[in-house]
Motif scaffolding. Sequence first.
Motif, PDB file in Angstrom:
ATOM      1  N   ALA A   9     -25.424 -11.867  17.163  1.00  0.00           N
ATOM      2  CA  ALA A   9     -25.596 -13.343  17.275  1.00  0.00           C
ATOM      3  C   ALA A   9     -26.644 -13.770  15.725  1.00  0.00           C
ATOM      4  N   VAL A  10     -26.444 -14.540  15.254  1.00  0.00           N
ATOM      5  CA  VAL A  10     -27.021 -15.075  13.877  1.00  0.00           C
ATOM      6  C   VAL A  10     -27.567 -16.417  14.413  1.00  0.00           C
ATOM      7  N   VAL A  11     -28.752 -16.672  14.875  1.00  0.00           N
ATOM      8  CA  VAL A  11     -29.328 -18.107  14.935  1.00  0.00           C
ATOM      9  C   VAL A  11     -29.853 -18.502  13.706  1.00  0.00           C
ATOM     10  N   LEU A  12     -29.174 -19.750  13.046  1.00  0.00           N
ATOM     11  CA  LEU A  12     -29.274 -20.182  11.998  1.00  0.00           C
ATOM     12  C   LEU A  12     -30.417 -21.477  11.983  1.00  0.00           C
ATOM     13  N   GLU A  52     -26.926  -7.665  19.573  1.00  0.00           N
ATOM     14  CA  GLU A  52     -28.324  -7.922  18.596  1.00  0.00           C
ATOM     15  C   GLU A  52     -28.428  -9.345  18.304  1.00  0.00           C
ATOM     16  N   ILE A  53     -29.661  -9.786  17.856  1.00  0.00           N
ATOM     17  CA  ILE A  53     -29.804 -11.075  17.397  1.00  0.00           C
ATOM     18  C   ILE A  53     -30.700 -11.130  16.391  1.00  0.00           C
ATOM     19  N   TRP A  54     -30.110 -11.816  15.150  1.00  0.00           N
ATOM     20  CA  TRP A  54     -30.896 -12.155  13.864  1.00  0.00           C
ATOM     21  C   TRP A  54     -31.389 -13.547  13.625  1.00  0.00           C
ATOM     22  N   VAL A  55     -32.296 -13.719  13.419  1.00  0.00           N
ATOM     23  CA  VAL A  55     -32.861 -15.260  13.086  1.00  0.00           C
ATOM     24  C   VAL A  55     -33.194 -15.513  11.622  1.00  0.00           C
ATOM     25  N   VAL A  56     -32.215 -16.619  11.043  1.00  0.00           N
ATOM     26  CA  VAL A  56     -32.412 -16.955   9.697  1.00  0.00           C
ATOM     27  C   VAL A  56     -33.071 -18.244   9.790  1.00  0.00           C
ATOM     28  N   MET A  57     -34.472 -18.175   9.145  1.00  0.00           N
ATOM     29  CA  MET A  57     -35.673 -18.943   9.152  1.00  0.00           C
ATOM     30  C   MET A  57     -35.699 -19.418   7.612  1.00  0.00           C
ATOM     31  N   VAL A 103     -18.830  -4.926  13.026  1.00  0.00           N
ATOM     32  CA  VAL A 103     -19.406  -5.828  13.791  1.00  0.00           C
ATOM     33  C   VAL A 103     -18.769  -7.033  13.599  1.00  0.00           C
ATOM     34  N   ASN A 104     -19.030  -7.915  14.558  1.00  0.00           N
ATOM     35  CA  ASN A 104     -18.740  -9.285  14.517  1.00  0.00           C
ATOM     36  C   ASN A 104     -20.074 -10.016  14.294  1.00  0.00           C
ATOM     37  N   LEU A 105     -20.011 -11.341  13.679  1.00  0.00           N
ATOM     38  CA  LEU A 105     -21.065 -12.064  13.458  1.00  0.00           C
ATOM     39  C   LEU A 105     -20.776 -13.409  14.096  1.00  0.00           C
ATOM     40  N   ILE A 106     -21.803 -13.822  15.130  1.00  0.00           N
ATOM     41  CA  ILE A 106     -21.701 -14.978  15.852  1.00  0.00           C
ATOM     42  C   ILE A 106     -22.902 -16.015  15.479  1.00  0.00           C
ATOM     43  N   PHE A 107     -22.169 -16.899  14.532  1.00  0.00           N
ATOM     44  CA  PHE A 107     -23.142 -17.786  14.126  1.00  0.00           C
ATOM     45  C   PHE A 107     -23.468 -19.159  14.941  1.00  0.00           C
ATOM     46  N   HIS A 108     -24.771 -19.464  15.127  1.00  0.00           N
ATOM     47  CA  HIS A 108     -25.213 -20.684  16.019  1.00  0.00           C
ATOM     48  C   HIS A 108     -26.242 -21.212  15.325  1.00  0.00           C
ATOM     49  N   ASP A 109     -26.164 -22.633  15.385  1.00  0.00           N
ATOM     50  CA  ASP A 109     -27.290 -23.518  15.133  1.00  0.00           C
ATOM     51  C   ASP A 109     -28.380 -23.513  16.043  1.00  0.00           C
ATOM     52  N   ALA A 110     -29.721 -23.282  15.475  1.00  0.00           N
ATOM     53  CA  ALA A 110     -30.981 -23.040  16.081  1.00  0.00           C
ATOM     54  C   ALA A 110     -31.108 -24.592  17.124  1.00  0.00           C
TER      55      ALA A 110
END
Length: 234
Positions: A9-12, A52-57, A103-110
């Motif tokens: 999960a990529v939290v944007l 896994e979770i990544w945060v794009v800040m 992998v799969n990337l799951i993008f989500h608006d913070a």
Amino acid sequence: MEPHKRNIAVVLAGGSGSRFGYDLPKQFYKINGRTVIEYSVDAFEKSGGIDEIWVVMNPSFLDEMRSVLSRNSWKKVTKIISGGDQRVDSTLNAVNICDSEDVNLIFHDAARPCVNLKIIDDTVKALDTYQAVSVAVPSTDTIFNVGEDSHLVKEIPTRSGMYMAQTPQAFSFNVIREAYQRYLADPQTGITDDCGMVKRYLPEVEIAVVAGDRRNIKLTTREDILLLEHFLND
């Protein structure tokens, strides 16, 4: 059977939130005692389908994000990535840092704190069949296409076929990477989300729609706060 792909999960949260009118980016606004981004990350932390979770800040607020991490017991957050000037830049930063094709990337608006486990699980499940997935809800309003004039109606699409996109939006890594590589070679304007990127540059890739939730709104203006307070208390 193909081996299980890891779901990241990529939290944007790369934006500045200037339209919101707050001292900090809107992802740090507190609702019912918690920041907006805490609700969003927490949902992915609790999902059994997310590895896994990544945060794009926003790079100017990395310390604030580290402070958020320090007061939570999340185990899946492994990366804080600096965001870019635009949403496409933030997504690209996450794509570029990925070091595995499996992998799969799951993008989500913070700024969508009401995302729930059903939405996340349905999105992950859809990736077993499709390489691109978006959460969306049917439009309940008639849509006007006003073109570039912005005040003259050019077209009124049939409402029954109109959906409003939400996030998460999820992709096989190879698909989202190829779409962005083609974008970098021939950048086009007017692309507002990652499914739009795939649709523009990889039109042969089917994009599946997963049922969203009308509570999964994006915090954009102050008027949204009361709604989110209600939904998060529900």
